[in-house]
Write a protein that holds these residues in place. Structure first.
Motif: not given
Length: 115
Positions: A78-84
């Protein structure tokens, strides 16, 4: 990140946030993932506005706010999606539009003109 903090400065506007994004050109620039930074940003940003902005930039990977819970905020996927959505997708050319007045603010070469 910037979009989540900008609002319309038109005189008399009561509700100038969030600005609607109309993209003519977007650019993806990958950046280094930092879980701690994303966790901190999730506490500061308006997630619902981020998710809507991501959709307007043709990124549909963020879940709706109703599906986001505290455990999920610590999940790396989830954090990686937000990061992107926050750091890798850049509006290069287009407009930010006031939700109340409809006034467009042009974006040229990634820089919004809020005057």
């Amino acid at each position: 990140i910037t979009h989540n903090m900008l609002c319309s400065n038109v005189k008399g506007v009561q509700n100038g946030f969030p600005l609607r994004i109309e993209a003519d050109n977007i650019e993806i620039i990958e950046s280094e993932f930092d879980s701690e930074f994303i966790s901190m940003m999730l506490e500061k940003i308006d997630y619902e506005v981020l998710a809507a902005a991501a959709v307007s930039l043709e990124y549909n990977e963020l879940p709706p706010i109703a599906d986001v819970n505290e455990n999920m905020k610590q999940d790396e996927q989830f954090q990686r999606k937000v990061h992107h959505a926050l750091l890798d997708i850049h509006l290069q050319d287009g407009r930010l539009v006031c939700p109340e007045s409809g006034r467009p603010y042009p974006v040229k070469d990634g820089i919004p003109n809020m005057l």
